[in-house]
Write a protein that holds these residues in place. Structure first.
Motif, PDB file in Angstrom:
ATOM      1  N   ARG A  56       0.841  -1.194   0.000  1.00  0.00           N
ATOM      2  CA  ARG A  56       0.000   0.000   0.000  1.00  0.00           C
ATOM      3  C   ARG A  56       0.879   1.247   0.000  1.00  0.00           C
ATOM      4  N   ILE A  57       0.478   2.239  -0.766  1.00  0.00           N
ATOM      5  CA  ILE A  57       1.268   3.465  -0.878  1.00  0.00           C
ATOM      6  C   ILE A  57       1.138   4.316   0.378  1.00  0.00           C
ATOM      7  N   GLU A  58      -0.097   4.563   0.819  1.00  0.00           N
ATOM      8  CA  GLU A  58      -0.324   5.469   1.942  1.00  0.00           C
ATOM      9  C   GLU A  58      -0.413   4.703   3.261  1.00  0.00           C
ATOM     10  N   PRO A  59       0.192   5.245   4.313  1.00  0.00           N
ATOM     11  CA  PRO A  59       0.048   4.631   5.645  1.00  0.00           C
ATOM     12  C   PRO A  59      -1.406   4.710   6.105  1.00  0.00           C
ATOM     13  N   LYS A  60      -1.783   3.801   6.979  1.00  0.00           N
ATOM     14  CA  LYS A  60      -3.128   3.787   7.528  1.00  0.00           C
ATOM     15  C   LYS A  60      -3.113   4.443   8.895  1.00  0.00           C
ATOM     16  N   ALA A  61      -3.942   5.477   9.085  1.00  0.00           N
ATOM     17  CA  ALA A  61      -4.011   6.201  10.353  1.00  0.00           C
ATOM     18  C   ALA A  61      -5.139   5.641  11.209  1.00  0.00           C
ATOM     19  N   ILE A  62      -4.842   5.382  12.479  1.00  0.00           N
ATOM     20  CA  ILE A  62      -5.819   4.796  13.398  1.00  0.00           C
ATOM     21  C   ILE A  62      -5.806   5.583  14.708  1.00  0.00           C
ATOM     22  N   ASN A  63      -6.980   6.002  15.136  1.00  0.00           N
ATOM     23  CA  ASN A  63      -7.127   6.737  16.389  1.00  0.00           C
ATOM     24  C   ASN A  63      -7.223   5.735  17.540  1.00  0.00           C
ATOM     25  N   VAL A  64      -6.229   5.748  18.427  1.00  0.00           N
ATOM     26  CA  VAL A  64      -6.225   4.815  19.553  1.00  0.00           C
ATOM     27  C   VAL A  64      -6.458   5.527  20.889  1.00  0.00           C
ATOM     28  N   GLY A  65      -6.897   6.778  20.834  1.00  0.00           N
ATOM     29  CA  GLY A  65      -7.369   7.447  22.035  1.00  0.00           C
ATOM     30  C   GLY A  65      -6.364   8.289  22.794  1.00  0.00           C
ATOM     31  N   MET A  66      -5.172   7.751  23.043  1.00  0.00           N
ATOM     32  CA  MET A  66      -4.202   8.491  23.850  1.00  0.00           C
ATOM     33  C   MET A  66      -2.776   8.049  23.510  1.00  0.00           C
ATOM     34  N   PRO A  67      -1.787   8.893  23.807  1.00  0.00           N
ATOM     35  CA  PRO A  67      -0.393   8.570  23.470  1.00  0.00           C
ATOM     36  C   PRO A  67       0.098   7.269  24.102  1.00  0.00           C
ATOM     37  N   GLU A  68      -0.378   6.956  25.317  1.00  0.00           N
ATOM     38  CA  GLU A  68       0.076   5.740  25.989  1.00  0.00           C
ATOM     39  C   GLU A  68      -0.227   4.492  25.176  1.00  0.00           C
ATOM     40  N   ARG A  69      -1.372   4.485  24.483  1.00  0.00           N
ATOM     41  CA  ARG A  69      -1.706   3.328  23.652  1.00  0.00           C
ATOM     42  C   ARG A  69      -0.781   3.277  22.427  1.00  0.00           C
ATOM     43  N   CYS A  70      -0.458   4.443  21.872  1.00  0.00           N
ATOM     44  CA  CYS A  70       0.478   4.476  20.742  1.00  0.00           C
ATOM     45  C   CYS A  70       1.832   3.917  21.159  1.00  0.00           C
ATOM     46  N   GLN A  71       2.296   4.287  22.337  1.00  0.00           N
ATOM     47  CA  GLN A  71       3.590   3.819  22.824  1.00  0.00           C
ATOM     48  C   GLN A  71       3.603   2.300  22.982  1.00  0.00           C
ATOM     49  N   MET A  72       2.518   1.751  23.516  1.00  0.00           N
ATOM     50  CA  MET A  72       2.462   0.303  23.696  1.00  0.00           C
ATOM     51  C   MET A  72       2.444  -0.422  22.361  1.00  0.00           C
ATOM     52  N   ILE A  73       1.653   0.070  21.420  1.00  0.00           N
ATOM     53  CA  ILE A  73       1.592  -0.556  20.095  1.00  0.00           C
ATOM     54  C   ILE A  73       2.951  -0.479  19.414  1.00  0.00           C
ATOM     55  N   ALA A  74       3.631   0.667  19.553  1.00  0.00           N
ATOM     56  CA  ALA A  74       4.965   0.816  18.977  1.00  0.00           C
ATOM     57  C   ALA A  74       5.936  -0.199  19.586  1.00  0.00           C
ATOM     58  N   LYS A  75       5.863  -0.392  20.910  1.00  0.00           N
ATOM     59  CA  LYS A  75       6.728  -1.370  21.575  1.00  0.00           C
ATOM     60  C   LYS A  75       6.485  -2.777  21.054  1.00  0.00           C
TER      61      LYS A  75
END
Length: 212
Positions: A97-116
């Protein structure tokens, strides 16, 4: 106009301005609270569920099948090639896929966990499901009405009751006025419908194994 009348008009104008400012300020404060609650609701759960899946907001990681569900689509671990995040939005790049998929996960802490988790996956780390304090299964999680969700529905019902109930009943009215109770019943109806939709809405569970 007499001085007394002039003073009365001036006092009335100041009072009206004060009331208007209070209403606007109250609506702004309530809107801020609503936004905070909304983010907490979107952030959802984090932890292992009874099916052995690790849950983080809308993401569900199945280490047995090497698949991740992003809330709408299923991806193989190897098909997620990179990620980035800003505040409560995480973007994942998917192979092909050319474009990244953006997903709203509510708060930065959830982004950090998913990144980990993604970093661990790329490093070859795998996890065995935990057996304590397990979250409910997917269907039960989707249909649960937690306190934070009910609070969000209550705020929504209040605003919808004010902005839609008043035009329908003519005006707000006072305590003991049937029109006032009409607005209250409208609020209660919105709240009940919100809860009913949460409890009985159709659920499409993630399919971990491809059909043979």
């Amino acid at each position: 106009m007499s001085r007394e009348a002039s003073n009365a008009v001036g006092a009335g104008a100041v009072m009206s301005a004060g009331i208007a400012t209070g209403v606007v300020g109250g609506a702004s404060a309530a809107g801020g609270i609503m936004n905070i609650v909304r983010k907490v609701v979107i952030a959802g759960d984090q932890g292992w569920d009874r099916d052995g899946i690790f849950i983080c907001s809308k993401f569900a990681f199945n280490f047995r099948t090497q698949r991740v569900f992003d809330g709408k689509e299923m991806h193989a671990f190897e098909d997620i090639t990179s990620y980035s995040w800003d505040e409560h939005i995480i973007k994942i790049s998917i192979r092909g896929r050319i474009e990244p998929k953006a997903i709203n996960v509510g708060m930065p802490e959830r982004c950090q966990m998913i990144a980990k988790i993604l970093e661990d996956i790329w490093a070859g780390v795998s996890y065995e499901p935990e057996k304590k304090r397990l979250l409910p299964t997917f269907r039960k999680r989707v249909h649960r009405v937690k306190i934070r969700t009910a609070f969000r529905y209550a705020i929504r019902s209040f605003f919808l009751g004010i902005f839609f109930g008043i035009p329908i009943t003519g005006e707000m009215g006072l305590h003991g006025d049937p029109r006032f109770f009409g607005v209250l019943w409208f609020m209660a109806g919105v709240f009940a419908l919100s809860v009913a939709w949460r409890k009985f809405k159709p659920v499409k569970e993630p399919v971990w194994q491809p059909a043979i």
